[in-house]
Design a protein around this motif. Structure first.
Motif, PDB file in Angstrom:
ATOM      1  N   ARG A  51      -8.788   5.109   7.230  1.00 18.61           N
ATOM      2  CA  ARG A  51      -7.737   5.540   8.168  1.00 18.61           C
ATOM      3  C   ARG A  51      -6.765   4.394   8.471  1.00 18.61           C
ATOM      4  O   ARG A  51      -6.476   4.082   9.624  1.00 18.61           O
ATOM      5  CB  ARG A  51      -8.345   6.126   9.434  1.00 18.61           C
ATOM      6  CG  ARG A  51      -9.121   7.394   9.164  1.00 18.61           C
ATOM      7  CD  ARG A  51      -9.593   8.027  10.399  1.00 18.61           C
ATOM      8  NE  ARG A  51     -10.669   7.207  10.952  1.00 18.61           N
ATOM      9  CZ  ARG A  51     -11.596   7.640  11.758  1.00 18.61           C
ATOM     10  NH1 ARG A  51     -11.592   8.884  12.147  1.00 18.61           N
ATOM     11  NH2 ARG A  51     -12.528   6.839  12.220  1.00 18.61           N
ATOM     12  N   LEU A  52      -6.266   3.794   7.416  1.00 21.93           N
ATOM     13  CA  LEU A  52      -5.333   2.678   7.549  1.00 21.93           C
ATOM     14  C   LEU A  52      -3.970   3.133   8.034  1.00 21.93           C
ATOM     15  O   LEU A  52      -3.500   4.203   7.678  1.00 21.93           O
ATOM     16  CB  LEU A  52      -5.139   1.992   6.195  1.00 21.93           C
ATOM     17  CG  LEU A  52      -6.337   1.290   5.587  1.00 21.93           C
ATOM     18  CD1 LEU A  52      -5.979   0.779   4.194  1.00 21.93           C
ATOM     19  CD2 LEU A  52      -6.801   0.153   6.469  1.00 21.93           C
ATOM     20  N   LYS A  53      -3.350   2.305   8.819  1.00 19.85           N
ATOM     21  CA  LYS A  53      -1.952   2.457   9.196  1.00 19.85           C
ATOM     22  C   LYS A  53      -1.207   1.337   8.490  1.00 19.85           C
ATOM     23  O   LYS A  53      -1.616   0.179   8.565  1.00 19.85           O
ATOM     24  CB  LYS A  53      -1.758   2.326  10.709  1.00 19.85           C
ATOM     25  CG  LYS A  53      -2.406   3.419  11.516  1.00 19.85           C
ATOM     26  CD  LYS A  53      -1.544   4.632  11.508  1.00 19.85           C
ATOM     27  CE  LYS A  53      -2.117   5.660  12.471  1.00 19.85           C
ATOM     28  NZ  LYS A  53      -1.281   6.786  12.623  1.00 19.85           N
ATOM     29  N   VAL A  54      -0.156   1.673   7.785  1.00 21.88           N
ATOM     30  CA  VAL A  54       0.604   0.674   7.037  1.00 21.88           C
ATOM     31  C   VAL A  54       2.073   0.736   7.405  1.00 21.88           C
ATOM     32  O   VAL A  54       2.564   1.754   7.900  1.00 21.88           O
ATOM     33  CB  VAL A  54       0.426   0.863   5.512  1.00 21.88           C
ATOM     34  CG1 VAL A  54      -1.015   0.597   5.102  1.00 21.88           C
ATOM     35  CG2 VAL A  54       0.849   2.239   5.068  1.00 21.88           C
ATOM     36  N   THR A  55       2.770  -0.352   7.163  1.00 18.73           N
ATOM     37  CA  THR A  55       4.210  -0.391   7.402  1.00 18.73           C
ATOM     38  C   THR A  55       4.923  -0.001   6.108  1.00 18.73           C
ATOM     39  O   THR A  55       4.320  -0.035   5.033  1.00 18.73           O
ATOM     40  CB  THR A  55       4.669  -1.797   7.821  1.00 18.73           C
ATOM     41  OG1 THR A  55       4.520  -2.686   6.719  1.00 18.73           O
ATOM     42  CG2 THR A  55       3.883  -2.300   9.034  1.00 18.73           C
ATOM     43  N   PRO A  56       6.192   0.339   6.179  1.00 16.82           N
ATOM     44  CA  PRO A  56       6.931   0.682   4.966  1.00 16.82           C
ATOM     45  C   PRO A  56       7.013  -0.452   3.948  1.00 16.82           C
ATOM     46  O   PRO A  56       7.168  -0.213   2.768  1.00 16.82           O
ATOM     47  CB  PRO A  56       8.330   1.051   5.470  1.00 16.82           C
ATOM     48  CG  PRO A  56       8.117   1.457   6.884  1.00 16.82           C
ATOM     49  CD  PRO A  56       6.996   0.594   7.368  1.00 16.82           C
ATOM     50  N   ILE A  57       6.883  -1.717   4.403  1.00 16.40           N
ATOM     51  CA  ILE A  57       6.981  -2.835   3.466  1.00 16.40           C
ATOM     52  C   ILE A  57       5.623  -3.338   3.011  1.00 16.40           C
ATOM     53  O   ILE A  57       5.528  -4.312   2.269  1.00 16.40           O
ATOM     54  CB  ILE A  57       7.839  -3.988   4.033  1.00 16.40           C
ATOM     55  CG1 ILE A  57       7.262  -4.511   5.329  1.00 16.40           C
ATOM     56  CG2 ILE A  57       9.290  -3.546   4.181  1.00 16.40           C
ATOM     57  CD1 ILE A  57       7.908  -5.803   5.810  1.00 16.40           C
ATOM     58  N   SER A  58       4.531  -2.666   3.435  1.00 16.19           N
ATOM     59  CA  SER A  58       3.200  -3.004   2.927  1.00 16.19           C
ATOM     60  C   SER A  58       3.121  -2.585   1.469  1.00 16.19           C
ATOM     61  O   SER A  58       4.003  -1.894   0.956  1.00 16.19           O
ATOM     62  CB  SER A  58       2.115  -2.261   3.723  1.00 16.19           C
ATOM     63  OG  SER A  58       2.133  -2.631   5.075  1.00 16.19           O
ATOM     64  N   GLY A  59       2.034  -2.945   0.809  1.00 19.37           N
ATOM     65  CA  GLY A  59       1.861  -2.551  -0.579  1.00 19.37           C
ATOM     66  C   GLY A  59       0.420  -2.709  -1.020  1.00 19.37           C
ATOM     67  O   GLY A  59      -0.353  -3.393  -0.386  1.00 19.37           O
ATOM     68  N   CYS A  60       0.069  -2.047  -2.121  1.00 18.48           N
ATOM     69  CA  CYS A  60      -1.262  -2.192  -2.696  1.00 18.48           C
ATOM     70  C   CYS A  60      -1.196  -1.847  -4.181  1.00 18.48           C
ATOM     71  O   CYS A  60      -0.167  -1.355  -4.673  1.00 18.48           O
ATOM     72  CB  CYS A  60      -2.292  -1.331  -1.981  1.00 18.48           C
ATOM     73  SG  CYS A  60      -2.296   0.414  -2.424  1.00 18.48           S
ATOM     74  N   ALA A  61      -2.301  -2.035  -4.878  1.00 15.39           N
ATOM     75  CA  ALA A  61      -2.360  -1.760  -6.314  1.00 15.39           C
ATOM     76  C   ALA A  61      -2.357  -0.259  -6.607  1.00 15.39           C
ATOM     77  O   ALA A  61      -2.189   0.135  -7.748  1.00 15.39           O
ATOM     78  CB  ALA A  61      -3.607  -2.403  -6.921  1.00 15.39           C
ATOM     79  N   GLY A  62      -2.507   0.577  -5.595  1.00 20.64           N
ATOM     80  CA  GLY A  62      -2.551   2.024  -5.800  1.00 20.64           C
ATOM     81  C   GLY A  62      -1.206   2.711  -5.619  1.00 20.64           C
ATOM     82  O   GLY A  62      -1.145   3.920  -5.444  1.00 20.64           O
ATOM     83  N   PHE A  63      -0.104   1.953  -5.677  1.00 24.88           N
ATOM     84  CA  PHE A  63       1.222   2.515  -5.469  1.00 24.88           C
ATOM     85  C   PHE A  63       1.495   3.648  -6.463  1.00 24.88           C
ATOM     86  O   PHE A  63       1.227   3.529  -7.652  1.00 24.88           O
ATOM     87  CB  PHE A  63       2.305   1.447  -5.643  1.00 24.88           C
ATOM     88  CG  PHE A  63       3.710   1.976  -5.541  1.00 24.88           C
ATOM     89  CD1 PHE A  63       4.289   2.199  -4.311  1.00 24.88           C
ATOM     90  CD2 PHE A  63       4.440   2.265  -6.680  1.00 24.88           C
ATOM     91  CE1 PHE A  63       5.573   2.695  -4.208  1.00 24.88           C
ATOM     92  CE2 PHE A  63       5.723   2.765  -6.599  1.00 24.88           C
ATOM     93  CZ  PHE A  63       6.294   2.979  -5.346  1.00 24.88           C
ATOM     94  N   ALA A  64       2.025   4.755  -5.953  1.00 28.35           N
ATOM     95  CA  ALA A  64       2.465   5.887  -6.775  1.00 28.35           C
ATOM     96  C   ALA A  64       3.814   6.336  -6.215  1.00 28.35           C
ATOM     97  O   ALA A  64       3.908   6.710  -5.037  1.00 28.35           O
ATOM     98  CB  ALA A  64       1.457   7.024  -6.717  1.00 28.35           C
ATOM     99  N   ALA A  65       4.846   6.259  -7.004  1.00 33.49           N
ATOM    100  CA  ALA A  65       6.201   6.553  -6.524  1.00 33.49           C
ATOM    101  C   ALA A  65       6.316   7.967  -5.959  1.00 33.49           C
ATOM    102  O   ALA A  65       5.826   8.927  -6.551  1.00 33.49           O
ATOM    103  CB  ALA A  65       7.205   6.374  -7.649  1.00 33.49           C
ATOM    104  N   ALA A  66       6.952   8.069  -4.805  1.00 34.47           N
ATOM    105  CA  ALA A  66       7.206   9.370  -4.173  1.00 34.47           C
ATOM    106  C   ALA A  66       8.463   9.978  -4.765  1.00 34.47           C
ATOM    107  O   ALA A  66       9.362   9.266  -5.200  1.00 34.47           O
ATOM    108  CB  ALA A  66       7.386   9.182  -2.670  1.00 34.47           C
ATOM    109  N   ALA A  67       8.512  11.290  -4.747  1.00 32.49           N
ATOM    110  CA  ALA A  67       9.746  11.975  -5.156  1.00 32.49           C
ATOM    111  C   ALA A  67      10.767  11.758  -4.054  1.00 32.49           C
ATOM    112  O   ALA A  67      10.474  11.883  -2.875  1.00 32.49           O
ATOM    113  CB  ALA A  67       9.479  13.454  -5.346  1.00 32.49           C
ATOM    114  N   ALA A  68      11.964  11.395  -4.413  1.00 35.52           N
ATOM    115  CA  ALA A  68      13.013  11.142  -3.408  1.00 35.52           C
ATOM    116  C   ALA A  68      13.651  12.428  -2.962  1.00 35.52           C
ATOM    117  O   ALA A  68      13.642  13.421  -3.580  1.00 35.52           O
ATOM    118  CB  ALA A  68      14.066  10.219  -3.993  1.00 35.52           C
TER     119      ALA A  68
END
Length: 68
Positions: A51-68
């Protein structure tokens, strides 16, 4: 305002995944900028139980691009 780069949470489909079409999330993804201090839940399957809360500028190895 924070400027987002590819690979950061604000541009990831897991950022605020429970409500991906909420106007603030859509605006972040189209403008590539987000207000300072904003947090959203991380919906990445590996992190969901934490149940992590992250900021928009956080990041991790599991990044998957969102549809814009």
């Amino acid at each position: 305002m924070l400027t987002l780069q590819d690979g950061q949470c604000g541009l990831c489909r897991h950022f605020g995944e429970g409500e991906p079409n909420r106007p603030p999330l859509v605006q972040i993804r189209t403008s590539r900028s987000a207000p300072a201090g904003m947090t959203e839940p991380c919906g990445h399957p590996r992190n969901e139980s934490l149940r992590l809360k992250v900021t928009p500028i956080s990041g991790c190895a599991g990044f998957a691009a969102a549809a814009a």
